[in-house]
Every structure is written in structure tokens, then in C-alpha cells.
Write a protein that holds these residues in place. Structure first.
Motif, mmCIF file in Angstrom:
data_model
loop_
_atom_site.group_PDB
_atom_site.id
_atom_site.type_symbol
_atom_site.label_atom_id
_atom_site.label_comp_id
_atom_site.label_asym_id
_atom_site.label_seq_id
_atom_site.Cartn_x
_atom_site.Cartn_y
_atom_site.Cartn_z
ATOM 1 N N GLU A 12 0.810 -1.219 0.000
ATOM 2 C CA GLU A 12 0.000 0.000 0.000
ATOM 3 C C GLU A 12 0.848 1.275 0.000
ATOM 4 N N ILE A 13 2.151 1.125 0.221
ATOM 5 C CA ILE A 13 3.038 2.295 0.163
ATOM 6 C C ILE A 13 3.239 2.748 -1.286
ATOM 7 N N LEU A 14 3.069 1.835 -2.252
ATOM 8 C CA LEU A 14 3.216 2.211 -3.660
ATOM 9 C C LEU A 14 2.311 3.388 -3.998
ATOM 10 N N GLY A 15 2.883 4.379 -4.671
ATOM 11 C CA GLY A 15 2.111 5.528 -5.102
ATOM 12 C C GLY A 15 1.974 6.629 -4.075
ATOM 13 N N THR A 16 2.472 6.412 -2.867
ATOM 14 C CA THR A 16 2.393 7.452 -1.846
ATOM 15 C C THR A 16 3.569 8.417 -1.969
ATOM 16 N N ARG A 17 3.397 9.603 -1.422
ATOM 17 C CA ARG A 17 4.465 10.600 -1.402
ATOM 18 C C ARG A 17 5.168 10.545 -0.055
ATOM 19 N N VAL A 18 6.491 10.498 -0.091
ATOM 20 C CA VAL A 18 7.255 10.356 1.138
ATOM 21 C C VAL A 18 8.480 11.263 1.110
ATOM 22 N N ALA A 19 8.978 11.553 2.296
ATOM 23 C CA ALA A 19 10.320 12.103 2.478
ATOM 24 C C ALA A 19 11.142 10.997 3.116
ATOM 25 N N ALA A 20 12.410 10.882 2.723
ATOM 26 C CA ALA A 20 13.208 9.763 3.209
ATOM 27 C C ALA A 20 14.609 10.203 3.580
ATOM 28 N N LEU A 21 15.088 9.641 4.685
ATOM 29 C CA LEU A 21 16.512 9.691 5.021
ATOM 30 C C LEU A 21 17.171 8.548 4.260
ATOM 31 N N THR A 22 18.178 8.849 3.470
ATOM 32 C CA THR A 22 18.788 7.833 2.617
ATOM 33 C C THR A 22 20.254 7.614 2.995
ATOM 34 N N PRO A 23 20.799 6.441 2.713
ATOM 35 C CA PRO A 23 22.222 6.220 2.943
ATOM 36 C C PRO A 23 23.102 6.849 1.861
ATOM 37 N N GLY A 24 22.486 7.436 0.853
ATOM 38 C CA GLY A 24 23.161 8.030 -0.295
ATOM 39 C C GLY A 24 22.266 7.867 -1.503
ATOM 40 N N GLY A 25 22.637 8.519 -2.615
ATOM 41 C CA GLY A 25 21.899 8.313 -3.851
ATOM 42 C C GLY A 25 20.828 9.326 -4.160
ATOM 43 N N GLY A 26 20.742 10.406 -3.377
ATOM 44 C CA GLY A 26 19.652 11.355 -3.558
ATOM 45 C C GLY A 26 19.758 12.241 -4.781
ATOM 46 N N TYR A 27 20.968 12.483 -5.286
ATOM 47 C CA TYR A 27 21.142 13.367 -6.440
ATOM 48 C C TYR A 27 20.871 12.583 -7.724
ATOM 49 N N ALA A 28 19.682 12.074 -7.876
ATOM 50 C CA ALA A 28 19.355 11.227 -9.023
ATOM 51 C C ALA A 28 17.846 11.175 -9.202
ATOM 52 N N GLN A 29 17.407 10.717 -10.387
ATOM 53 C CA GLN A 29 15.974 10.626 -10.669
ATOM 54 C C GLN A 29 15.285 9.590 -9.789
ATOM 55 N N TYR A 30 16.003 8.539 -9.434
ATOM 56 C CA TYR A 30 15.447 7.490 -8.582
ATOM 57 C C TYR A 30 16.429 7.205 -7.453
ATOM 58 N N TRP A 54 12.320 1.398 3.758
ATOM 59 C CA TRP A 54 10.959 1.926 3.859
ATOM 60 C C TRP A 54 10.656 2.480 5.247
ATOM 61 N N ARG A 55 11.322 1.957 6.261
ATOM 62 C CA ARG A 55 11.064 2.440 7.615
ATOM 63 C C ARG A 55 11.793 3.748 7.912
ATOM 64 N N HIS A 56 12.565 4.250 6.935
ATOM 65 C CA HIS A 56 13.213 5.551 7.085
ATOM 66 C C HIS A 56 12.429 6.637 6.354
ATOM 67 N N CYS A 57 11.217 6.290 5.931
ATOM 68 C CA CYS A 57 10.371 7.223 5.191
ATOM 69 C C CYS A 57 9.291 7.807 6.096
ATOM 70 N N LEU A 58 8.913 9.045 5.795
ATOM 71 C CA LEU A 58 7.837 9.735 6.507
ATOM 72 C C LEU A 58 6.851 10.274 5.477
ATOM 73 N N PRO A 59 5.548 10.219 5.762
ATOM 74 C CA PRO A 59 4.545 10.595 4.757
ATOM 75 C C PRO A 59 4.513 12.100 4.504
ATOM 76 N N VAL A 60 4.430 12.472 3.242
ATOM 77 C CA VAL A 60 4.264 13.877 2.869
ATOM 78 C C VAL A 60 2.768 14.099 2.687
ATOM 79 N N GLU A 61 2.174 14.769 3.661
ATOM 80 C CA GLU A 61 0.730 14.938 3.674
ATOM 81 C C GLU A 61 0.387 16.258 4.330
ATOM 82 N N GLY A 62 -0.905 16.531 4.444
ATOM 83 C CA GLY A 62 -1.338 17.783 5.043
ATOM 84 C C GLY A 62 -0.873 18.975 4.230
ATOM 85 N N SER A 63 -0.356 19.999 4.904
ATOM 86 C CA SER A 63 0.083 21.216 4.215
ATOM 87 C C SER A 63 1.524 21.131 3.720
#
Length: 338
Positions: free
Chosen positions: A90-108, A113-122
Motif C-alpha cells: 500500500e506504500i506504492l504511489g504514496t508521497r514520502v520524504a526519506a533519510l537515505t544512505p546516499g543516492g539522492g542526487y538522481a531521478q530514482y 521503507w522504515r526511514h520514510c515519513l509521509p508527505v501529507e497535510g500542508s
């Protein structure tokens, strides 16, 4: 095995560098899309945050931990487009912010998954991408290691940095008085607008004396230190008895001279941490605590990250140059997706 709703490309745009060096070594590249493990999600990155460790890694002074992507970028926000076999579908298609071990300067980007937080509300994706690295760092070091609590006082160096502005916002949200140091009057004013009770221009005032004057000699309960070096003995002079000194960087030098009997007599605690090398389990537990105690402040609009400038992904070198020049106030982010 990756579970996804749509076919994924074999390659993606990313920022890389052939050899360590200055900001100009960063160049656009075509690289393979990352593989993800059973506990990971694949995020189509909309925005990626820029942090000081990215600059250190680019310069060859901060190698990624074993198994981490060599691509820079420790925080992203975007849409989950793929999940590992052990991740709730059910996480597929949701918007999240994530702490990553690296790799953020890229399209993907792949992230646990447990390092993700939902982007919701305002909260939108650009602001969300500016949160994970500083939020995880400040929460752990100020509130967990520093044991800061309501009614206490906090001293933060670098008051208009991403870490500094986050520390001000969180501390004020939990009724903690905040004193910061900044390098000029404009930054002091910016820090006060974020919520600092006192902003000290360290180039014009001795911050030790300014802290003593502001607190009537009582001092602060916690120091969040990013400088280290010869700042440490000065920081200790700012601490109240039973005070806690938390170091998260050593931009001013790796060694400090201490008088141990003073630490013993005043019962001071010296601690510190680095976040990136910590285990996935530790970061997951930290994410859970943040989700319960701090994240709602941002999704509800009670707090918002202080934003400096947004650069296109291909201009990552310019973003690094701005960070290293110390001109920024708040967070620098890269726009990656459409």
C-alpha cells in the motif's frame, strides 16, 4: 524482486564525479537505476536536500559507508514507485520524504521503507526534501543525547544553517529557550525571525560573555556544537552545572584541550554522534519517534523548514559552492523531477 505499478527505465539522470575535488567536479551522468532490497522502496525523486556531508564526500573527506550508493544525497522527497518484497504494497504511489544512505542526487533513489515519513497535510515535496537529514540529526542530538526538555536553555552554533534553523524551530516548539551564534548581523536577524531568543554576532561579541550576560551567569543546559576545536572549552564555560555538550561536526578542528577537573566538579556531559554510519534499525527507531513527536508539527504547518535556494539537479555544483561560501540561510535543495 521489485513490485511496481509501472515499467521502470534501465537508466536515469544523476550527478557524479570522477575524482574528488571542488564543486566543479560534479557533472550530470547517465547511470543504472538502483536495485532495491527486500526492505527498501524506490522513490522517483522530486527534490533532494543538499547537506554539508555531501560537500565533504565530494571533496574526498567523507567516504560513504559500506554498501551505500556512491551518488551524493542523504535526503529526498518524491513518489514511491517500487517496493521490495517485505514492504507493505500500500506504500506504492504514496508521497514520502526519506533519510537515505546516499543516492539522492538522481531521478530514482533507494531507501529503507522504515526511514520514510509521509508527505501529507500542508507539507509539499520541496519543503519535505529539506527535512529528514536535519530533523533526524537535531532530534537525536538535542532531545535524545542532549536530553533537552521544556524550560531549559540551548546554545546552537551556526544559527542560520539547516541544522541551526531546525534546532531553533524544534526547541521553541518544546518550550526551550534558544541562543545562537551567527557570522553577521543579517544572519542574526534571520535567526531571530525563526525564533531564536538571542542571536550573537560572534565576529563582534565574545559569545561566552554574551551567554553569561543573557542568562545572569546561569548558563545554558545544552550546547549543540558543529565547530569543535577551540570552541569546546569556550562552550563548556557557557554550560550550567549538569550541562550537556553535544558535538555533531568538527568544522573548526578535530582536537580540543579540556580541563578534566572542571568537567568533574560541574558534572558536565560531553557526547556526540554521526548519523550516517548508524544501523538501519537505529534509524528506523528514530524515524518512529520523530513520526510520533515531531513530524506532525510540519504536516500540520506549525513548523516549516527555512528555505534558502533551489537549484536544478544539473547545477548541483553551484549549490555546493553556495553552501561552502557560507552565504545560505536555511536549506538548499535540488529540483530533480518534473
Amino acid at each position: 524482486m521489485v513490485d511496481t505499478n509501472t515499467p521502470l527505465p534501465a537508466q536515469m539522470n544523476a550527478i557524479g564525479f570522477a575524482e574528488p575535488g571542488g564543486p566543479n567536479v560534479l557533472t550530470p551522468q547517465q547511470v543504472d537505476i538502483p536495485e532495491i532490497g527486500p526492505q527498501d522502496v524506490l522513490i522517483a525523486v522530486a527534490y533532494a536536500g543538499v547537506n554539508r556531508p555531501d560537500c565533504l564526500q565530494r571533496a574526498g573527506a567523507y567516504p560513504p559507508p559500506p554498501g551505500a550508493s556512491p551518488i551524493l544525497g542523504l535526503e529526498v522527497a518524491g513518489e514511491v514507485v517500487g517496493v521490495g518484497e517485505d514492504v507493505p504494497r500500500e506504500i506504492l504511489g504514496t508521497r514520502v520524504a526519506a533519510l537515505t544512505p546516499g543516492g539522492g542526487y538522481a531521478q530514482y533513489c533507494a531507501a529503507p521503507w522504515r526511514h520514510c515519513l509521509p508527505v501529507e497535510g500542508s507539507l509539499d515535496l520541496k519543503h519535505a526534501a529539506a527535512l529528514p537529514e536535519t530533523l533526524f540529526t537535531v532530534w537525536h542530538n538535542v532531545f535524545e543525547r542532549g536530553c533537552a526538555r521544556d524550560g531549559e536553555r540551548l546554545l546552537v552554533h551556526g544559527g542560520t544553517s539547516g541544522i541551526g534553523t531546525m534546532a531553533i524551530m524544534l526547541a521553541k516548539a518544546f518550550d526551550i529557550e534558544v541562543i545562537v551564534t551567527c557570522g553577521d548581523d543579517e544572519k542574526c536577524e534571520a535567526a531571530r525571525k525563526v525564533g531564536a531568543d538571542l542571536a550573537i554576532n560572534y565576529k563582534e561579541q565574545d559569545f561566552v560573555e554574551a551567554v553569561k550576560a543573557h542568562t545572569d551567569g546561569a548558563g545554558v543546559n545544552v550546547v549543540l556544537d558543529m565547530v569543535s576545536g577551540d570552541y569546546v572549552p569556550r562552550n563548556l564555560k557557557c554550560l550550567a552545572e549538569d550541562g550537556r555538550h553535544v558535538t555533531i561536526a568538527a568544522l573548526g578542528g578535530a582536537k580540543a584541550e579540556l580541563v578534566m577537573p572542571v568537567i568533574m566538579m560541574r558534572r558536565l556531559v560531553l557526547t556526540g554522534s554521526t548519523l550516517r554510519p548508524r544501523s538501519d534499525a537505529f534509524k528506523a527507531a528514530l524515524a518512529d519517534e520523530i513520526a510520533e513527536n515531531a513530524w506532525p508539527l510540519f504536516t500540520a504547518g506549525q513548523c516549516a523548514p527555512v528555505m534558502d535556494r533551489t537549484f536544478p539537479l544539473d547545477d548541483a555544483g553551484e549549490a555546493h559552492a553556495r553552501m561552502e561560501a557560507g552565504e545560505h540561510i536555511g536549506k538548499i535543495v535540488l529540483k530533480v523531477g518534473a
